[in-house]
Design a protein around this motif. Structure first.
Motif, short mmCIF file in Angstrom:
data_model
loop_
_atom_site.label_atom_id
_atom_site.label_comp_id
_atom_site.label_asym_id
_atom_site.label_seq_id
_atom_site.Cartn_x
_atom_site.Cartn_y
_atom_site.Cartn_z
N LEU A 15 46.42 18.26 40.18
CA LEU A 15 45.16 18.56 39.53
C LEU A 15 44.78 20.09 39.65
N SER A 16 44.08 20.42 38.33
CA SER A 16 43.88 21.85 38.39
C SER A 16 42.51 22.13 38.11
N ALA A 17 41.91 23.29 38.62
CA ALA A 17 40.62 23.82 38.39
C ALA A 17 40.29 23.84 36.87
N HIS A 18 41.48 24.08 35.99
CA HIS A 18 41.38 24.46 34.64
C HIS A 18 40.58 23.38 33.97
N ALA A 19 40.52 22.11 34.45
CA ALA A 19 39.70 20.94 33.97
C ALA A 19 38.36 21.28 34.00
N TYR A 53 35.59 32.28 32.17
CA TYR A 53 36.78 31.71 32.61
C TYR A 53 37.89 32.07 31.83
N GLU A 54 38.98 32.52 32.44
CA GLU A 54 40.28 32.49 31.78
C GLU A 54 41.56 31.80 32.65
N PRO A 55 42.27 31.21 32.05
CA PRO A 55 43.25 30.38 32.91
C PRO A 55 44.20 31.30 33.90
N PHE A 56 44.27 30.62 35.01
CA PHE A 56 45.01 31.40 36.10
C PHE A 56 46.18 32.16 35.84
N TRP A 57 46.91 31.47 34.98
CA TRP A 57 48.08 32.51 34.41
C TRP A 57 47.66 33.78 33.86
N GLU A 58 46.64 33.82 33.19
CA GLU A 58 46.00 35.18 32.78
C GLU A 58 45.31 35.92 33.89
N ILE A 59 44.72 35.19 34.69
CA ILE A 59 44.37 35.90 35.82
C ILE A 59 45.40 36.43 36.78
N THR A 60 46.39 35.93 36.84
CA THR A 60 47.71 36.50 37.40
C THR A 60 48.32 37.50 36.80
N SER A 61 48.27 37.61 35.30
CA SER A 61 48.85 38.59 34.80
C SER A 61 47.85 39.77 34.73
N LEU A 112 43.28 36.86 43.61
CA LEU A 112 42.25 35.90 44.18
C LEU A 112 40.86 36.52 43.70
N GLN A 113 40.61 38.14 43.66
CA GLN A 113 39.50 38.69 43.35
C GLN A 113 39.24 38.40 41.92
N TYR A 114 39.97 38.12 41.26
CA TYR A 114 39.66 38.30 39.59
C TYR A 114 39.22 36.60 39.47
N SER A 115 39.89 35.78 40.05
CA SER A 115 39.21 34.44 40.04
C SER A 115 38.03 34.39 40.44
N TYR A 116 37.49 35.06 41.59
CA TYR A 116 36.26 34.87 41.98
C TYR A 116 35.17 35.66 40.76
N ASN A 143 46.47 26.72 36.65
CA ASN A 143 46.32 26.04 35.26
C ASN A 143 47.52 25.02 35.05
N PRO A 144 47.47 23.95 34.28
CA PRO A 144 48.46 22.75 34.70
C PRO A 144 49.82 23.18 34.32
N GLU A 145 50.04 24.00 33.30
CA GLU A 145 51.48 24.39 32.72
C GLU A 145 52.11 25.25 33.81
N MET A 146 51.26 26.18 34.54
CA MET A 146 52.10 26.93 35.78
C MET A 146 52.08 26.21 36.75
N LEU A 147 51.34 25.01 37.16
CA LEU A 147 51.59 24.26 38.34
C LEU A 147 52.68 23.47 38.21
N GLU A 148 52.73 23.02 37.01
CA GLU A 148 54.10 21.94 36.55
C GLU A 148 55.29 22.84 36.75
N ARG A 149 55.44 24.04 36.23
CA ARG A 149 56.63 24.70 36.24
C ARG A 149 57.00 25.12 37.74
N LEU A 150 55.97 25.31 38.49
CA LEU A 150 56.31 25.53 39.97
C LEU A 150 56.70 24.64 40.82
#
Length: 223
Positions: A142-146, A57-65, A45-49, A121-128
């Motif tokens: 819908l993803s914030a990635h847009a 900006y980096e996709p949320f998958w990278e933020i999570t990594s 969460l902190q890294y997304s902020y 990001n869309p790919e990780m949301l779709e997988r989940l």
């Protein structure tokens, strides 16, 4: 009828369910597993902020990594690359909260548009969504990635309204994250807070329009 925008991480799916994989892969105590999990989510969460505020900006998958790497380093854990990859992919296999499918189906049957609105990001949301069995019960993801930023930036909530072709006030965010509810309400979206822990609302931003403690209670309230 409204456009209902469900948060994914922490609302429809339980981020703490990564603890099972952490325990299996790291072979450490339950106490340490819990600490790694808490740090991983907090830094995510902190890294997304930070990413949004720094206009980096980096996709949320990278933020999570990045957040996982921090959590492992915090506790002097150094798994090999294959183990680290399996840990990261625990975010593809989160457990849905009890009543998630029931709530989505009841709200859809009542005539609402039911979508996910997430920082993922869309790919990780779709997988989940596929893995958790939620995909057949959603009208869209819908993803914030847009808009290349993250909640609680108003642009994310405005993107949802534009995609749903509705005024922002005719859309409702459903989230267990108080900061998300405060941000959506501040942007002009209606909100429902799934307050499982019975926490106080955020002191900054809008207060929730509605408050419940389970996902089925969202359907009880809006159907």
């Amino acid at each position: 009828m409204a456009g209902l925008c469900f948060d994914m991480y922490g609302t429809l799916c339980d981020t703490s369910s990564v603890r099972t994989r952490l325990g299996e892969e790291l072979g450490v105590s339950d106490c340490l597993v819990a600490a790694v999990d808490e740090t991983w989510r907090r830094k995510q969460l902190q890294y997304s902020y930070q990413s949004a505020q720094m206009d980096a900006y980096e996709p949320f998958w990278e933020i999570t990594s990045h957040a996982l790497d921090y959590a492992l380093a915090q506790y002097d854990l150094d798994p090999d690359d294959d183990t680290r990859t399996r840990l990261l992919h625990a975010y593809d296999h989160l457990d849905p909260f009890p009543g998630a499918v029931e709530a989505l189906d009841r709200l859809s049957a009542a005539g609402h548009d039911v979508v996910v609105l997430s920082n993922g990001n869309p790919e990780m949301l779709e997988r989940l969504a596929d893995d958790a069995g939620l995909s057949p019960h959603l009208d869209d993801i819908l993803s914030a990635h847009a808009v290349r930023t993250f909640k609680p930036d108003p642009a994310v909530y405005e993107h949802a309204a534009e995609t749903l072709d509705r005024p922002l006030g005719d859309c409702r965010l459903i989230s267990s994250n108080a900061w998300d509810v405060a941000g959506a309400g501040n942007a002009g979206m209606a909100t429902t807070w799934v307050n499982r822990a019975r926490d106080p609302p955020e002191a900054i931003g809008a207060r929730p329009d509605r408050e419940v403690d389970t996902l089925p209670a969202v359907a009880d309230d809006l159907c």
